[in-house]
Design an enzyme around this catalytic site. Structure first.
Site, PDB file in Angstrom:
ATOM      1  N   LYS A  69      42.470  28.968  42.163  1.00 44.95           N
ATOM      2  CA  LYS A  69      42.084  30.360  43.055  1.00 44.95           C
ATOM      3  C   LYS A  69      40.749  29.873  43.878  1.00 44.95           C
ATOM      4  O   LYS A  69      40.752  30.612  44.876  1.00 44.95           O
ATOM      5  CB  LYS A  69      41.621  31.220  41.856  1.00 44.95           C
ATOM      6  CG  LYS A  69      42.698  31.702  41.039  1.00 44.95           C
ATOM      7  CD  LYS A  69      42.097  32.818  39.936  1.00 44.95           C
ATOM      8  CE  LYS A  69      43.161  33.512  39.352  1.00 44.95           C
ATOM      9  NZ  LYS A  69      42.754  34.463  38.619  1.00 44.95           N
ATOM     10  N   ASP A 105      42.126  41.820  41.452  1.00 40.41           N
ATOM     11  CA  ASP A 105      41.480  41.977  40.168  1.00 40.41           C
ATOM     12  C   ASP A 105      40.833  43.199  40.240  1.00 40.41           C
ATOM     13  O   ASP A 105      41.110  44.097  39.360  1.00 40.41           O
ATOM     14  CB  ASP A 105      40.500  40.734  39.638  1.00 40.41           C
ATOM     15  CG  ASP A 105      41.286  39.701  39.264  1.00 40.41           C
ATOM     16  OD1 ASP A 105      42.683  39.596  39.191  1.00 40.41           O
ATOM     17  OD2 ASP A 105      40.723  38.493  39.069  1.00 40.41           O
TER      18      ASP A 105
END
Ligand code: ATR
Length: 277
Positions: A69, A105
């Site tokens: 990520k 997210d």
């Protein structure tokens, strides 16, 4: 034209639920596309992204998971606001020849609450338990959703202080015992920790009984679906929202980028993933 193909890249990647989610949507909307899990070793990830950008992989974009990520964010030509704040991206796509990265997210967190606890944005004060990476995404999202007072409560006060310094005015740092006072003012209580999940990790007093009767309690952990924090809140008759919805909703913006359709998080999809937990 070749059919659009997206990926989830990780190492390991077998545990990822993304293929199940995206393939469900491809079938639901009868889109002639594909979604594959691919294992990419850390040392091969940079080359993989170069190949993606050059159109050599056959993929139009995809998700990245642990441990890629941060590298995904660093290597992108464009990153959205949350990816930039977190220094990490979970979703990539190509646009105008540029490799783009976003972090969904926060979107997933908010969309889950929108669906399961409509009206949650009317709240002004949030109590957030935990000060790790997940907490940062939640703080930013809650603030962007109109909350004006955000209390971050953490075992290690210093970590909460770092976040309060970083985010400025609306964010306040507290040690765990302060929950007793903080909870009383909160419209929204968010657990971002694994507290209570194992024997050596018992749940400290959370004082959820001091929350207002219409407060919303949510957890970003979704295994088990009913976490110890949610269990406590349910017993008190509070509105609770489990974390699985966040996982499902965070997948939606990527699907839209790659396949051109904003997909819905249906009860059927949720039931399918629950069976697999
Ligand atoms: P993530 O990026 O998923 O948020 P993390 O950075 O490891 O993960 O953060 C985990 C959070 O859970 C932290 O807020 C951590 O508290 P500390 O900063 O004091 O470590 C919290 N946490 C985990 N186990 C805990 C425990 N037994 N008691 C209290 N807090 C705990």
């Amino acid at each position: 034209m070749a059919k659009p193909l997206a990926f989830v890249a990780g190492f390991p990647v077998a545990h990822s639920r993304s293929p199940m989610i995206h393939r469900y949507w491809l079938e639901l909307y009868r889109i002639d596309g594909g979604y594959d899990a691919i294992e990419v070793r850390p040392e091969a990830f940079a080359q993989f992204l170069q190949d993606l950008a050059a159109g050599r992989t056959g993929f139009i974009g995809g998700n990245v998971t642990i441990p890629h990520k941060e590298a995904a964010f660093r290597m992108a030509d464009f990153a959205d606001e949350l990816a930039t704040e977190l220094g990490a991206s979970n979703t990539m796509w190509m646009e105008d020849g540029r490799l783009c990265a976003m972090n969904t997210d926060g979107y997933g967190f908010a969309a889950n609450l929108d669906q399961a606890a409509p009206g949650w944005k009317a709240g002004k004060t949030a109590a957030i338990l935990g000060a790790g990476g997940a907490s940062r995404a939640v703080i930013q999202t809650v603030r962007d959703s109109g909350f004006t007072t955000i209390h971050v409560v953490n075992r290690t006060l210093e970590r909460a202080r770092e976040l309060a310094d970083r985010f400025g005015d609306a964010v306040f740092a507290h040690p765990l015992p302060a929950l007793k006072e903080v909870v009383e003012q909160a419209d929204l209580f968010v657990n971002t920790t694994s507290l209570g999940m194992s024997g050596e990790n018992p749940l400290p007093p959370l004082y959820l009984d001091r929350l207002a009767a219409d407060a919303v309690v949510t957890d970003i952990v979704y295994v088990p679906l009913q976490t110890p924090v949610l269990e406590q809140a349910s017993k008190l008759g509070l509105r609770t929202v489990d974390g699985l919805g966040m996982l499902l909703h965070q997948a939606a913006p990527g699907f839209e980028k790659w396949f051109g359709k904003r997909p819905e998080v249906t009860e059927e999809l949720k039931a399918m993933i629950v069976k697999d937990l």
